[in-house]
Design a protein around this motif. Sequence first.
Motif, PDB file in Angstrom:
ATOM      1  N   VAL A   1       0.834  -1.195   0.000  1.00 15.29           N
ATOM      2  CA  VAL A   1       0.000   0.000   0.000  1.00 15.29           C
ATOM      3  C   VAL A   1       0.872   1.249   0.000  1.00 15.29           C
ATOM      4  O   VAL A   1       2.063   1.192   0.339  1.00 15.29           O
ATOM      5  CB  VAL A   1      -0.944   0.002   1.227  1.00 15.29           C
ATOM      6  N   PRO A   2       0.300   2.392  -0.381  1.00 19.69           N
ATOM      7  CA  PRO A   2       1.060   3.650  -0.334  1.00 19.69           C
ATOM      8  C   PRO A   2       1.595   3.927   1.071  1.00 19.69           C
ATOM      9  O   PRO A   2       0.955   3.597   2.074  1.00 19.69           O
ATOM     10  CB  PRO A   2       0.021   4.689  -0.758  1.00 19.69           C
TER      11      PRO A   2
ATOM     12  N   LYS B   1      -9.936   2.253   2.877  1.00 21.14           N
ATOM     13  CA  LYS B   1      -9.078   3.425   3.060  1.00 21.14           C
ATOM     14  C   LYS B   1      -7.608   3.054   3.185  1.00 21.14           C
ATOM     15  O   LYS B   1      -6.732   3.897   2.949  1.00 21.14           O
ATOM     16  CB  LYS B   1      -9.534   4.208   4.298  1.00 21.14           C
ATOM     17  N   VAL B   2      -7.328   1.801   3.539  1.00 19.43           N
ATOM     18  CA  VAL B   2      -5.949   1.326   3.614  1.00 19.43           C
ATOM     19  C   VAL B   2      -5.502   0.729   2.284  1.00 19.43           C
ATOM     20  O   VAL B   2      -4.362   0.910   1.842  1.00 19.43           O
ATOM     21  CB  VAL B   2      -5.788   0.283   4.744  1.00 19.43           C
ATOM     22  N   LEU B   3      -6.404   0.013   1.595  1.00 19.91           N
ATOM     23  CA  LEU B   3      -6.034  -0.731   0.396  1.00 19.91           C
ATOM     24  C   LEU B   3      -6.061   0.102  -0.881  1.00 19.91           C
ATOM     25  O   LEU B   3      -5.347  -0.220  -1.839  1.00 19.91           O
ATOM     26  CB  LEU B   3      -6.974  -1.930   0.222  1.00 19.91           C
ATOM     27  N   GLU B   4      -6.864   1.164  -0.925  1.00 19.29           N
ATOM     28  CA  GLU B   4      -7.008   1.933  -2.163  1.00 19.29           C
ATOM     29  C   GLU B   4      -5.669   2.482  -2.627  1.00 19.29           C
ATOM     30  O   GLU B   4      -4.904   3.052  -1.851  1.00 19.29           O
ATOM     31  CB  GLU B   4      -8.013   3.066  -1.958  1.00 19.29           C
ATOM     32  N   GLY B   5      -5.414   2.274  -3.916  1.00 15.01           N
ATOM     33  CA  GLY B   5      -4.153   2.711  -4.485  1.00 15.01           C
ATOM     34  C   GLY B   5      -3.030   1.721  -4.290  1.00 15.01           C
ATOM     35  O   GLY B   5      -1.910   1.946  -4.767  1.00 15.01           O
TER      36      GLY B   5
ATOM     37  N   MET C   1     -16.208  -7.661   1.336  1.00  7.26           N
ATOM     38  CA  MET C   1     -15.752  -7.078   2.604  1.00  7.26           C
ATOM     39  C   MET C   1     -14.746  -5.951   2.397  1.00  7.26           C
ATOM     40  O   MET C   1     -14.745  -4.942   3.121  1.00  7.26           O
ATOM     41  CB  MET C   1     -15.132  -8.176   3.454  1.00  7.26           C
ATOM     42  N   LYS C   2     -13.879  -6.100   1.393  1.00  2.81           N
ATOM     43  CA  LYS C   2     -12.791  -5.131   1.208  1.00  2.81           C
ATOM     44  C   LYS C   2     -13.283  -3.751   0.777  1.00  2.81           C
ATOM     45  O   LYS C   2     -12.513  -2.782   0.816  1.00  2.81           O
ATOM     46  CB  LYS C   2     -11.773  -5.679   0.201  1.00  2.81           C
ATOM     47  N   HIS C   3     -14.556  -3.649   0.380  1.00  6.84           N
ATOM     48  CA  HIS C   3     -15.110  -2.352   0.001  1.00  6.84           C
ATOM     49  C   HIS C   3     -15.588  -1.558   1.210  1.00  6.84           C
ATOM     50  O   HIS C   3     -15.940  -0.375   1.065  1.00  6.84           O
ATOM     51  CB  HIS C   3     -16.260  -2.537  -0.991  1.00  6.84           C
ATOM     52  N   HIS C   4     -15.618  -2.179   2.390  1.00  5.00           N
ATOM     53  CA  HIS C   4     -15.975  -1.417   3.585  1.00  5.00           C
ATOM     54  C   HIS C   4     -14.909  -0.350   3.822  1.00  5.00           C
ATOM     55  O   HIS C   4     -13.706  -0.621   3.658  1.00  5.00           O
ATOM     56  CB  HIS C   4     -16.079  -2.341   4.802  1.00  5.00           C
ATOM     57  N   PRO C   5     -15.294   0.857   4.196  1.00  4.56           N
ATOM     58  CA  PRO C   5     -14.304   1.932   4.400  1.00  4.56           C
ATOM     59  C   PRO C   5     -13.173   1.559   5.364  1.00  4.56           C
ATOM     60  O   PRO C   5     -12.051   2.065   5.211  1.00  4.56           O
ATOM     61  CB  PRO C   5     -15.151   3.073   4.955  1.00  4.56           C
ATOM     62  N   LEU C   6     -13.455   0.696   6.338  1.00  3.95           N
ATOM     63  CA  LEU C   6     -12.417   0.300   7.287  1.00  3.95           C
ATOM     64  C   LEU C   6     -11.221  -0.316   6.567  1.00  3.95           C
ATOM     65  O   LEU C   6     -10.068  -0.099   6.967  1.00  3.95           O
ATOM     66  CB  LEU C   6     -13.001  -0.707   8.283  1.00  3.95           C
ATOM     67  N   PHE C   7     -11.488  -1.069   5.510  1.00  3.36           N
ATOM     68  CA  PHE C   7     -10.422  -1.710   4.742  1.00  3.36           C
ATOM     69  C   PHE C   7     -10.035  -0.903   3.512  1.00  3.36           C
ATOM     70  O   PHE C   7      -8.852  -0.791   3.176  1.00  3.36           O
ATOM     71  CB  PHE C   7     -10.863  -3.120   4.314  1.00  3.36           C
TER      72      PHE C   7
END
Length: 551
Positions: free
Chosen positions: A222-223, A290-294, A282-288
């Motif tokens: 992740v970034p 916001k960490v995984l995007e990008g 599940m990975k589309h939940h904001p909890l995850f």
Amino acid sequence: MEREVMEFDVIIVGAGPAGLAAACRLRQLAKDAGCELSVAVLEKGAEIGAHILSGALLDTTALSELFPDWKERGAPVTTAVTKEKVCLLTSAKHAITVPSPFVPPSMHNHDSYVISAGDLCRWLGEQAEALGVDIFPGFAAQSLALDEEGHVKGVVTGDMGLDANEVPRDDFEPGIQLEAPLTLFAEGSRGHLGKQLIKRFALDHQRDAQHYAIGFKELWEVPAEQHRPGEITHASGWPLNGRASGGSFLYHGADRQVMVGLIVDLDYRNPHLSPFDEFQRMKHHPLFAKVLEGGTRLAYGARSITKGGLNSLPKQTFPGGMLIGCDAGTLDFSRIKGIHMAMKSGMLAAESAFEALRHEQAPARQQPTTTDIEQRFKASWAYEALSKTRSFGPALHRMGTLMGGGWNLFDQWTRGRILPTLHDRVPDYQRLRFARDCTPFAYPAPDGKLSFDRTSSVYLANTQHDERQPCHLKLTDPQVPVRVNLPLFDEPAQRYCPAGVYEIITTDDGPAFQINPANCIHCKTCDIKDPSRNITWTPPEGGSGPNYPNM
């Protein structure tokens, strides 16, 4: 068939945490006693760690007992937990952080490390070889070797070079028979031989049915601005609430890597459920998100988890050997931790085996008795931990996440001394309801950014099988999938398999059941959840299967 026979003092099947810890401890004891002891470890993966998948958080208690100087030895255990939280996902967009006093004590991880279980096993393998252990990667223990009395005297590795009809090809090589007074089985969850041993010697007599989950994991880079080494999150609720029990996790490791996963208990009732698609959702939940995007997805895998706990733990010893680690079911599901428990199980078995071999007065190579392993285990901190949380799984199964969580919180506060012991004696495969009585689920298409399809996921598992070899997924009755499972359960194998191994296809003669064994990532879910008990997972040629880099 003429087979080469190799003899050792102890054979260990499986180079996971339990098997390697047992091997190291055996050689340590032999060195301290000034005696010779030959120890062989068989590993079905192409290399040590190839088939190892875990979250993973490590409690270092067992590691410190085995190698007190593990830091100086360079163990790949460097990212300490710095911050942790437990969340209840109330919807696809919202989450509540559970206050620390309301988190069961077993869920606190301030003394743990975020690790790669595969890397830890590779390091343990190096320590074992330095101690004189013989390790044979790429050799799958295919069957038991039994003596005239039906006692275990070793194992036989799988034949190499058979065609799809099990006829020897030009490159055929017969398997090897390895024999020893004692064989330790450390195959991991739902071990192929361990399952046979439990049945043959009635090791589960008067025990609760064993219970399982399927655990998914992806490794992401992740970034830098989204990476917080040592921060961990556990969550429950959405997307499983009302569909299944289980939970999710997000661990920040080293080098901008994070581990994200979902655990789905295999006692779920709706045959339309797809655990794989629940994970992608599940990975589309904001909890995850916001960490995984990008970020970039680096690896994918899935594995069954043996989670019955103390109530389901079989007898661990039988004539000629022992079950250890997740082959027996020593995981502490209340902590979602199995590595340190598996290591301790292996170390205790090694001590019991060494004493049995050392003091055996019978003729050479006659099997010694190992009756004291049960006493050693009951006197250990591993047994104490399982005893305190023996009702953890049954409470969640019977009461759900909120009521069961409340029960477990009070039970752990009182150290398991007030509330009665709960049981769940119904096997997971018997929980499925008929498809006609259940609502189908509509899963969204993957976006290729946070969620993905099975094909691209299996590619990241690096799974390889020689497609000329026999299918290692055996059907007791080839007609059952279409004749029974399809009309009654809409053939759930096409959804519970995380790798697209099973399909219902349309032919001129009607629907047909197709198996794609080359996709298999050895999770064993089919062997557990098939409602007709018609699928048996067996090891393919040694070295086949996934090749996880650092899962």
